[in-house]
Design an enzyme around this catalytic site. Structure first.
Site, PDB file in Angstrom:
ATOM      1  N   LEU A 115       3.494  -3.569 -10.427  1.00 16.82           N
ATOM      2  CA  LEU A 115       3.136  -1.981 -10.441  1.00 16.82           C
ATOM      3  C   LEU A 115       3.401  -1.409  -9.446  1.00 16.82           C
ATOM      4  CD1 LEU A 115      -1.172  -2.460 -11.710  1.00 16.82           C
ATOM      5  CD2 LEU A 115       1.194  -2.282 -12.846  1.00 16.82           C
ATOM      6  N   ALA A 170       4.728   1.928  -8.662  1.00 23.40           N
ATOM      7  CA  ALA A 170       4.624   3.565  -8.726  1.00 23.40           C
ATOM      8  C   ALA A 170       3.633   3.996  -7.255  1.00 23.40           C
ATOM      9  CB  ALA A 170       3.751   3.931 -10.290  1.00 23.40           C
ATOM     10  N   GLY A 171       2.383   3.609  -6.762  1.00 21.06           N
ATOM     11  CA  GLY A 171       1.388   4.229  -6.612  1.00 21.06           C
ATOM     12  C   GLY A 171       2.623   4.925  -5.574  1.00 21.06           C
ATOM     13  N   GLN A 188       6.242   6.325 -15.009  1.00 26.66           N
ATOM     14  CA  GLN A 188       4.888   6.667 -14.584  1.00 26.66           C
ATOM     15  C   GLN A 188       4.628   7.373 -13.567  1.00 26.66           C
ATOM     16  OE1 GLN A 188       1.483   4.575 -12.355  1.00 26.66           O
ATOM     17  NE2 GLN A 188       0.329   5.461 -13.559  1.00 26.66           N
ATOM     18  N   GLY A 201      -3.583   5.960 -11.706  1.00 32.84           N
ATOM     19  CA  GLY A 201      -4.585   4.565 -12.220  1.00 32.84           C
ATOM     20  C   GLY A 201      -3.553   3.170 -12.501  1.00 32.84           C
ATOM     21  N   THR A 202      -4.284   1.926 -12.544  1.00 39.87           N
ATOM     22  CA  THR A 202      -3.855   1.038 -12.915  1.00 39.87           C
ATOM     23  C   THR A 202      -3.212   0.671 -14.210  1.00 39.87           C
ATOM     24  OG1 THR A 202      -5.081  -0.234 -11.800  1.00 39.87           O
ATOM     25  CG2 THR A 202      -3.299   0.096 -10.609  1.00 39.87           C
ATOM     26  N   GLY A 229     -13.849  -5.370  -5.311  1.00 38.64           N
ATOM     27  CA  GLY A 229     -13.952  -5.854  -6.717  1.00 38.64           C
ATOM     28  C   GLY A 229     -14.022  -7.502  -6.994  1.00 38.64           C
ATOM     29  N   ASN A 234     -10.861 -10.147  -5.944  1.00 38.20           N
ATOM     30  CA  ASN A 234     -10.351  -9.489  -7.451  1.00 38.20           C
ATOM     31  C   ASN A 234      -8.869  -9.739  -6.373  1.00 38.20           C
ATOM     32  OD1 ASN A 234      -8.456  -8.493  -9.236  1.00 38.20           O
ATOM     33  ND2 ASN A 234      -9.467  -6.770  -9.439  1.00 38.20           N
ATOM     34  N   HIS A 280      17.087   1.603  25.949  1.00 41.30           N
ATOM     35  CA  HIS A 280      17.169   0.272  26.562  1.00 41.30           C
ATOM     36  C   HIS A 280      15.577   1.280  27.882  1.00 41.30           C
ATOM     37  CE1 HIS A 280      20.132   3.605  26.356  1.00 41.30           C
ATOM     38  NE2 HIS A 280      19.306   4.213  26.062  1.00 41.30           N
TER      39      HIS A 280
HETATM   40  P1  TTP Z   1      -2.738   1.832  -4.243  1.00 40.19           P
HETATM   41  O1  TTP Z   1      -2.587   0.732  -3.503  1.00 40.19           O
HETATM   42  O2  TTP Z   1      -4.519   1.560  -4.975  1.00 40.19           O
HETATM   43  O3  TTP Z   1      -2.503   3.368  -4.765  1.00 40.19           O
HETATM   44  P2  TTP Z   1      -1.118   3.120  -3.527  1.00 40.19           P
HETATM   45  O4  TTP Z   1      -0.184   2.065  -3.525  1.00 40.19           O
HETATM   46  O5  TTP Z   1      -0.771   4.481  -4.259  1.00 40.19           O
HETATM   47  O6  TTP Z   1      -1.941   3.520  -2.100  1.00 40.19           O
HETATM   48  P3  TTP Z   1      -2.700   4.760  -1.218  1.00 40.19           P
HETATM   49  O7  TTP Z   1      -3.544   4.486  -1.882  1.00 40.19           O
HETATM   50  O8  TTP Z   1      -1.963   4.336  -0.070  1.00 40.19           O
HETATM   51  O9  TTP Z   1      -2.297   5.951  -1.823  1.00 40.19           O
HETATM   52  O10 TTP Z   1      -2.354   0.624  -5.565  1.00 40.19           O
HETATM   53  C1  TTP Z   1      -2.546  -0.545  -6.248  1.00 40.19           C
HETATM   54  C2  TTP Z   1      -0.897  -0.815  -6.913  1.00 40.19           C
HETATM   55  O11 TTP Z   1      -0.564  -0.376  -7.847  1.00 40.19           O
HETATM   56  C3  TTP Z   1       0.602  -0.800  -6.282  1.00 40.19           C
HETATM   57  O12 TTP Z   1       1.109  -1.509  -5.768  1.00 40.19           O
HETATM   58  C4  TTP Z   1       0.970   0.650  -7.042  1.00 40.19           C
HETATM   59  C5  TTP Z   1       0.117   0.662  -7.991  1.00 40.19           C
HETATM   60  N1  TTP Z   1      -1.173   1.778  -8.746  1.00 40.19           N
HETATM   61  C6  TTP Z   1       0.066   2.333  -9.495  1.00 40.19           C
HETATM   62  O13 TTP Z   1       1.269   1.815 -10.272  1.00 40.19           O
HETATM   63  N2  TTP Z   1      -0.047   3.577 -10.395  1.00 40.19           N
HETATM   64  C7  TTP Z   1      -1.123   4.145 -10.408  1.00 40.19           C
HETATM   65  O14 TTP Z   1      -1.042   4.862 -10.829  1.00 40.19           O
HETATM   66  C8  TTP Z   1      -1.756   3.520  -9.015  1.00 40.19           C
HETATM   67  C9  TTP Z   1      -2.824   4.390  -8.244  1.00 40.19           C
HETATM   68  C10 TTP Z   1      -1.600   2.564  -8.304  1.00 40.19           C
END
Ligand code: TTP
Length: 395
Positions: free
Chosen positions: A6, A8-9, A78, A83-84, A135, A162, A310
């Protein structure tokens, strides 16, 4: 096994460092965070990597290409980071058996990820002192089967947090469409709950885990991975330079006379250090970065093409790509009241948990001569300072 990573965040908590680089592509030691994740997956036997990309996703695509370490690579987009679980659901078309899911911004040790893959279905767990902000996994009496996962519990059932890596059975492909949680995200932990209900899920304790969310966690990830370095000097090092301990100087880097480097330190290709510079603590001098005459860098990360040329001191700090600190720029990294250094994270004054922390300079920030920077200050993308200025607040 396929591994869905993952990435995409938007990395809002690590801004300004994520303004021009997606968080998973920020450097830890000699490669981006997400490359460390991909490496552990490949070493654990993944035969395909599927990256979920979104925010500045082209950077991930450019880095990994179509094949990485002999393993085929695919990408899914994405568009909205909702969300994950939604992220993994984007990868659904590629999934055809058991599959791993890993956060692209977490640091794991390779051996534990191999154990995780071998124990499928499984979830990575990391033992923490105070689990109430994570979690937390519930297990059966013997601790060998996961019975539940609870978010940020007041009364944690175990100390097993988790750790953001899972192996799901092929059936979980059909469980990916979960409703939004209270915080409005489609969460992978809701998918995990269903897997826990229907399968025997093994908790696998990981030796090393760090979730890189905020700037000081990037510094910490570098401290941890740089401490694994073994001395390897390939670049052009002048006779009068003194490299002590585990110092890596990559091919194409230059170290001039009068420089002292106390390892662990990594000086990347194209970087130039000295003359008469002092580097100590766990320090990364990124590609094409510059540490010039009478500059001391302690326990810091200088990203690509960051220049401190410097008469300056930089301690416990993170300098983004193309930053330029003018002569006489000094970073304070300790408060006189000895309190932990705090940083503004998304508008909240947040403790770094560190007595010593310097500054975070966003991409292309420039300080003028004789700038003093207060502990915990952030300079945004393209920020500048005035000559002689004392910067007490973020800008
Ligand atoms: P997070 O660390 O919760 O989200 P983020 O990377 O966008 O950071 P921030 O909260 O600072 O804005 O995400 C956990 C992991 O999941 C990270 O690798 C990014 C990924 N992710 C996605 O790929 N898609 C999503 O919709 C979300 C929420 C997270």
């Amino acid at each position: 096994m396929q591994a869905v990573i993952l990435a995409a965040g938007q990395g809002t908590r690590i801004r300004p460092l994520s303004e021009t680089t997606p968080k998973p592509m920020l450097p830890v030691a000699d490669r981006p965070i997400v490359a460390h994740v991909a490496d552990t997956a490949v070493e654990a036997g993944a035969d395909e990597l599927v990256f979920v990309v979104g925010y500045l996703g082209e950077r991930v695509r450019e880095y990994f290409g179509e094949e990485y370490r002999g393993v085929s690579v695919n990408y899914v987009e994405q568009d909205e980071q909702v969300g994950t679980a939604d992220a993994v659901n984007e990868a659904r078309e590629y999934l055809d058996g058991d599959f791993a899911v890993m956060n692209g911004d977490n640091i794991f040790d390779a051996e534990s990820v191999s154990e995780l893959f071998d124990a499928a279905p499984s979830v990575a767990a990391y033992t923490v002192e105070d689990p109430s902000s994570y979690g937390v996994l519930s297990t059966d009496d013997g601790g060998s089967v996961v019975t539940d996962i609870v978010e940020k519990p007041d009364d944690p059932p175990t100390t097993m947090a988790n750790a953001g890596a899972y192996v799901f059975p092929a059936e979980a492909r059909e469980y990916l469409e979960v409703p939004a949680s209270e915080r409005g995200e489609h969460e992978i932990t809701d998918v995990l709950e269903r897997v826990i209900d229907e399968f025997t899920v093994t908790p696998v304790e990981v030796e090393r885990w760090l979730d890189v969310g905020r700037p000081w966690e990037l510094l910490e990830a570098n401290e941890i991975l740089l401490s694994d370095l073994e001395r390897d000097v390939r670049g052009d090092v002048a006779e009068g330079a003194d490299l002590r301990g585990d110092v890596v100087v990559e091919e194409g880097a230059t170290v001039e006379p009068g420089v002292v480097v106390k390892g662990p330190a990594l000086i990347r290709e194209g970087a130039k250090v000295g003359p008469n510079a002092y580097i100590r603590g766990a320090t990364l001098v990124g590609k094409d970065a510059r540490v010039g005459h009478s500059v001391e860098i302690k326990n810091s990360v200088l990203m690509e093409d960051a220049h401190v040329s410097h008469l300056s001191y930089v301690g416990d700090s993170v300098l983004g790509p193309h930053v330029n600190f003018g002569a006489g720029t000094n970073v304070a990294n300790l408060r006189h009241d000895d309190e932990d250094v705090h940083l503004m994270v998304k508008g909240e004054y947040t403790s770094t948990g560190r007595r010593k922390f310097g500054v975070v300079a966003g991409p292309r920030a420039k300080t003028a001569i004789n700038t003093s920077l207060n502990p915990g200050t952030k300079l945004s993308l393209d920020a500048t300072t005035k000559p002689g200025e004392s910067v007490m607040k973020d800008r």
